[in-house]
Write a protein that holds these residues in place. Structure first.
Motif, PDB file in Angstrom:
ATOM      1  N   PHE A 156       1.005  -1.832  -0.186  1.00 19.10           N
ATOM      2  CA  PHE A 156       0.063  -0.345   0.041  1.00 19.10           C
ATOM      3  C   PHE A 156       1.049   1.309  -0.305  1.00 19.10           C
ATOM      4  O   PHE A 156       1.755   1.261   0.544  1.00 19.10           O
ATOM      5  CB  PHE A 156      -1.126  -0.365   1.405  1.00 19.10           C
ATOM      6  CG  PHE A 156      -2.159  -1.392   1.455  1.00 19.10           C
ATOM      7  CD1 PHE A 156      -2.812  -1.135   1.275  1.00 19.10           C
ATOM      8  CD2 PHE A 156      -1.600  -2.033   1.945  1.00 19.10           C
ATOM      9  CE1 PHE A 156      -4.047  -1.795   0.683  1.00 19.10           C
ATOM     10  CE2 PHE A 156      -2.661  -3.351   2.011  1.00 19.10           C
ATOM     11  CZ  PHE A 156      -3.445  -3.205   1.184  1.00 19.10           C
ATOM     12  N   VAL A 157       0.867   2.602  -0.876  1.00 17.10           N
ATOM     13  CA  VAL A 157       1.464   3.855  -0.888  1.00 17.10           C
ATOM     14  C   VAL A 157       0.119   4.244  -0.692  1.00 17.10           C
ATOM     15  O   VAL A 157      -0.558   4.753  -1.462  1.00 17.10           O
ATOM     16  CB  VAL A 157       2.036   3.758  -2.194  1.00 17.10           C
ATOM     17  CG1 VAL A 157       2.976   4.935  -2.157  1.00 17.10           C
ATOM     18  CG2 VAL A 157       3.338   2.798  -2.277  1.00 17.10           C
ATOM     19  N   PRO A 165      -6.612   8.480  -0.983  1.00 16.31           N
ATOM     20  CA  PRO A 165      -6.269   8.264  -1.480  1.00 16.31           C
ATOM     21  C   PRO A 165      -4.909   7.026  -0.676  1.00 16.31           C
ATOM     22  O   PRO A 165      -4.109   7.186  -0.574  1.00 16.31           O
ATOM     23  CB  PRO A 165      -6.081   8.527  -2.628  1.00 16.31           C
ATOM     24  CG  PRO A 165      -5.360   9.629  -2.139  1.00 16.31           C
ATOM     25  CD  PRO A 165      -6.467  10.526  -1.393  1.00 16.31           C
ATOM     26  N   VAL A 166      -5.576   5.744  -1.387  1.00 16.38           N
ATOM     27  CA  VAL A 166      -4.352   4.525  -0.580  1.00 16.38           C
ATOM     28  C   VAL A 166      -4.276   3.804  -2.237  1.00 16.38           C
ATOM     29  O   VAL A 166      -4.979   3.398  -1.931  1.00 16.38           O
ATOM     30  CB  VAL A 166      -4.910   3.461   0.778  1.00 16.38           C
ATOM     31  CG1 VAL A 166      -3.649   2.067   0.725  1.00 16.38           C
ATOM     32  CG2 VAL A 166      -5.216   4.697   2.224  1.00 16.38           C
ATOM     33  N   LEU A 167      -3.051   3.487  -2.603  1.00 17.70           N
ATOM     34  CA  LEU A 167      -3.023   3.100  -2.919  1.00 17.70           C
ATOM     35  C   LEU A 167      -2.762   1.409  -3.084  1.00 17.70           C
ATOM     36  O   LEU A 167      -1.327   1.769  -1.354  1.00 17.70           O
ATOM     37  CB  LEU A 167      -1.995   3.459  -4.620  1.00 17.70           C
ATOM     38  CG  LEU A 167      -2.285   5.123  -4.507  1.00 17.70           C
ATOM     39  CD1 LEU A 167      -0.642   5.372  -5.127  1.00 17.70           C
ATOM     40  CD2 LEU A 167      -3.011   4.981  -5.373  1.00 17.70           C
ATOM     41  N   TYR A 168      -2.913   0.393  -3.641  1.00 16.92           N
ATOM     42  CA  TYR A 168      -2.815  -1.116  -3.568  1.00 16.92           C
ATOM     43  C   TYR A 168      -1.671  -1.407  -4.919  1.00 16.92           C
ATOM     44  O   TYR A 168      -2.174  -1.436  -5.757  1.00 16.92           O
ATOM     45  CB  TYR A 168      -3.804  -1.741  -3.298  1.00 16.92           C
ATOM     46  CG  TYR A 168      -3.234  -3.168  -3.655  1.00 16.92           C
ATOM     47  CD1 TYR A 168      -2.312  -4.078  -2.871  1.00 16.92           C
ATOM     48  CD2 TYR A 168      -3.477  -3.910  -4.540  1.00 16.92           C
ATOM     49  CE1 TYR A 168      -1.628  -5.319  -2.565  1.00 16.92           C
ATOM     50  CE2 TYR A 168      -3.218  -5.204  -5.261  1.00 16.92           C
ATOM     51  CZ  TYR A 168      -2.421  -6.080  -3.975  1.00 16.92           C
ATOM     52  OH  TYR A 168      -2.192  -7.023  -4.493  1.00 16.92           O
ATOM     53  N   TYR A 209      -2.675  -1.562 -10.039  1.00 15.38           N
ATOM     54  CA  TYR A 209      -3.497  -1.023  -8.420  1.00 15.38           C
ATOM     55  C   TYR A 209      -4.489  -1.295  -8.310  1.00 15.38           C
ATOM     56  O   TYR A 209      -5.543  -1.299  -9.789  1.00 15.38           O
ATOM     57  CB  TYR A 209      -2.319   0.707  -8.885  1.00 15.38           C
ATOM     58  CG  TYR A 209      -3.975   1.589  -9.757  1.00 15.38           C
ATOM     59  CD1 TYR A 209      -4.394   1.963  -9.540  1.00 15.38           C
ATOM     60  CD2 TYR A 209      -3.105   1.358 -11.060  1.00 15.38           C
ATOM     61  CE1 TYR A 209      -5.406   3.310  -9.977  1.00 15.38           C
ATOM     62  CE2 TYR A 209      -3.791   1.987 -12.139  1.00 15.38           C
ATOM     63  CZ  TYR A 209      -5.286   2.485 -11.539  1.00 15.38           C
ATOM     64  OH  TYR A 209      -5.679   3.893 -12.223  1.00 15.38           O
ATOM     65  N   ALA A 210      -5.102  -0.473  -7.639  1.00 15.40           N
ATOM     66  CA  ALA A 210      -6.590   0.111  -7.006  1.00 15.40           C
ATOM     67  C   ALA A 210      -6.444   1.074  -6.265  1.00 15.40           C
ATOM     68  O   ALA A 210      -5.119   1.019  -5.517  1.00 15.40           O
ATOM     69  CB  ALA A 210      -7.018  -1.617  -6.448  1.00 15.40           C
ATOM     70  N   VAL A 211      -7.349   1.502  -6.309  1.00 15.30           N
ATOM     71  CA  VAL A 211      -7.765   3.104  -4.703  1.00 15.30           C
ATOM     72  C   VAL A 211      -8.655   2.261  -4.282  1.00 15.30           C
ATOM     73  O   VAL A 211      -9.798   1.768  -3.952  1.00 15.30           O
ATOM     74  CB  VAL A 211      -7.675   4.558  -5.690  1.00 15.30           C
ATOM     75  CG1 VAL A 211      -8.084   5.276  -4.864  1.00 15.30           C
ATOM     76  CG2 VAL A 211      -6.508   4.640  -7.124  1.00 15.30           C
ATOM     77  N   VAL A 218     -12.860  -0.150  -1.695  1.00 13.73           N
ATOM     78  CA  VAL A 218     -12.028   0.162  -2.876  1.00 13.73           C
ATOM     79  C   VAL A 218     -12.982   0.784  -4.085  1.00 13.73           C
ATOM     80  O   VAL A 218     -13.932   0.308  -3.879  1.00 13.73           O
ATOM     81  CB  VAL A 218     -11.969  -1.477  -3.525  1.00 13.73           C
ATOM     82  CG1 VAL A 218     -11.252  -1.202  -5.281  1.00 13.73           C
ATOM     83  CG2 VAL A 218     -10.839  -2.364  -2.878  1.00 13.73           C
ATOM     84  N   VAL A 219     -12.181   1.672  -4.047  1.00 10.33           N
ATOM     85  CA  VAL A 219     -13.132   2.745  -5.217  1.00 10.33           C
ATOM     86  C   VAL A 219     -12.900   3.191  -6.538  1.00 10.33           C
ATOM     87  O   VAL A 219     -13.259   3.665  -7.836  1.00 10.33           O
ATOM     88  CB  VAL A 219     -12.683   4.685  -4.574  1.00 10.33           C
ATOM     89  CG1 VAL A 219     -13.458   4.826  -3.183  1.00 10.33           C
ATOM     90  CG2 VAL A 219     -11.584   4.933  -4.759  1.00 10.33           C
TER      91      VAL A 219
END
Length: 149
Positions: free
Chosen positions: A8-9, A77-80, A94-96, A102-103
């Motif tokens: 996660f970033v 936002p948290v990025l996977y 990626y997913a946000v 999850v959006v």
């Protein structure tokens, strides 16, 4: 040579002062970002599969990964992020996540991580890529972000 990333970033400003204790193994990246590496130990403890989108070919986020997203219920936002390469061939995804949901995504593509980093405002000059600018090229395996080797 192989490269794998599962993490996660997120922008550091999304975290409260005490959140560093909640997220052990938090890694500082460039441009005000931090990373929560999804190490082999974390995967084992949570049942998250290894690279489910890039290696596993999943079209949706696995339930165990969604459950972890819900625990990272931060505003903004948290990025996977996922990446897997061997000999220059591979994939990124990626997913946000926002507020634990999850959006957007998952998105799988050759430049997925750079696209995701643009969503959180990573700036680059014309001859740079976001992946390298934030420092995601420092280690070749997710566990190395915690061990430092």
């Amino acid at each position: 040579m192989a490269y794998t990333l599962q993490a996660f970033v997120l922008p550091r400003c999304s975290l409260e002062k005490g959140d560093s204790a909640v997220f052990p193994g938090l890694v500082e990246l460039n441009q005000g970002l931090v990373m929560i590496p999804i190490t082999s130990a974390l995967r084992a403890a949570t049942g998250i599969p290894f690279l489910p989108l890039t290696e596993g070919g999943e079209k949706a986020m696995p339930h165990s990964l969604v459950a972890l997203c819900k625990k990272i219920a931060l505003p903004g936002p948290v990025l996977y992020l996922e990446a897997e390469y061997f000999g220059g061939v591979g994939a990124q995804a990626y997913a946000v996540i926002n507020g634990g949901e999850v959006v957007s995504g998952p998105i799988v593509g050759a430049d997925a991580i750079n696209s995701a980093l643009a969503l959180v405002g990573v700036n680059v000059s014309e001859d740079q890529d976001r992946f390298g600018v934030v420092g995601l090229n420092k280690y070749r395996d997710t566990d190395q972000w915690v061990t430092g080797s």
